[in-house]
Enzyme design. Structure first.
Site, PDB file in Angstrom:
ATOM      1  N   ASP A  37       0.938  -1.140  -0.004  1.00 31.78           N
ATOM      2  CA  ASP A  37       0.055  -0.016  -0.008  1.00 31.78           C
ATOM      3  C   ASP A  37       0.869   1.236  -0.095  1.00 31.78           C
ATOM      4  O   ASP A  37       0.677   2.317  -0.681  1.00 31.78           O
ATOM      5  CB  ASP A  37      -0.875  -0.010   1.129  1.00 31.78           C
ATOM      6  CG  ASP A  37      -1.708   1.055   1.359  1.00 31.78           C
ATOM      7  OD1 ASP A  37      -2.533   1.609   0.630  1.00 31.78           O
ATOM      8  OD2 ASP A  37      -1.542   1.821   2.534  1.00 31.78           O
ATOM      9  N   SER A  38       1.780   1.165   0.900  1.00 33.27           N
ATOM     10  CA  SER A  38       2.765   2.403   0.977  1.00 33.27           C
ATOM     11  C   SER A  38       3.648   2.523  -0.251  1.00 33.27           C
ATOM     12  O   SER A  38       3.594   3.820  -0.740  1.00 33.27           O
ATOM     13  CB  SER A  38       3.751   2.246   2.099  1.00 33.27           C
ATOM     14  OG  SER A  38       3.061   2.033   3.172  1.00 33.27           O
TER      15      SER A  38
END
Length: 155
Positions: A37-38
């Site tokens: 996600d990051s």
């Protein structure tokens, strides 16, 4: 002729922070999704700001449209046929992982597909398969653009 030494930020970060080498297969699918996600968010934000200086609100709106679960789920529709067996297994593990947080304003199907997408991105990142990760993201974003064009033509 001397070989040039290539600087890699991942190596430098590991050295500075004295981090151990990581085996992506040892992580749970939700941990892979957490880092995925990051890194996906960073790639999208980098892409958005490369298009020019804008108000932060506009940057956020453009970014949000590409990082929300429904967009990632739609990207996976285009990516699934292109995945290797190993990549598909990572995606499936992420998709099937039981998350403790509920899907916010997203269908459960989109949320799960997005979690699988993020797990795949995290796995590719940790394996340092950055070219493959970037290529898949590009294909997915191109698919999103095509979907947007189709929606505009239907109106």
């Amino acid at each position: 002729m001397e070989k040039s030494v290539e600087f890699e930020i991942a190596d430098y970060i590991k050295e500075v922070f004295e981090m151990k080498e990581v085996e992506p297969e040892g992580y749970s699918p939700l941990t892979l999704a957490y880092i995925g996600d990051s890194i996906y968010d960073l790639i999208i934000k980098t892409k958005v700001i490369s298009e020019g200086n804008k108000q932060v609100k506009k940057l956020h709106q453009e970014t949000s449209s590409m990082v929300q679960a429904s967009a990632q789920s739609e990207m996976m529709r285009a990516l699934q046929p292109l995945l290797t067996e190993e990549e598909h297994a990572v995606y499936r593990r992420g998709r099937n992982a039981k998350s403790v947080s509920p899907a916010k304003n997203q269908s459960l199907t989109d949320y799960r597909r997005a979690t699988g997408f993020e797990a795949l991105m995290g796995w590719l990142y940790l394996k340092r398969e950055w070219k493959r990760m970037a290529d898949l993201i590009k294909i997915g974003l191109d698919h999103l653009s095509e979907c947007e064009e189709e929606k505009k033509q239907e109106k």
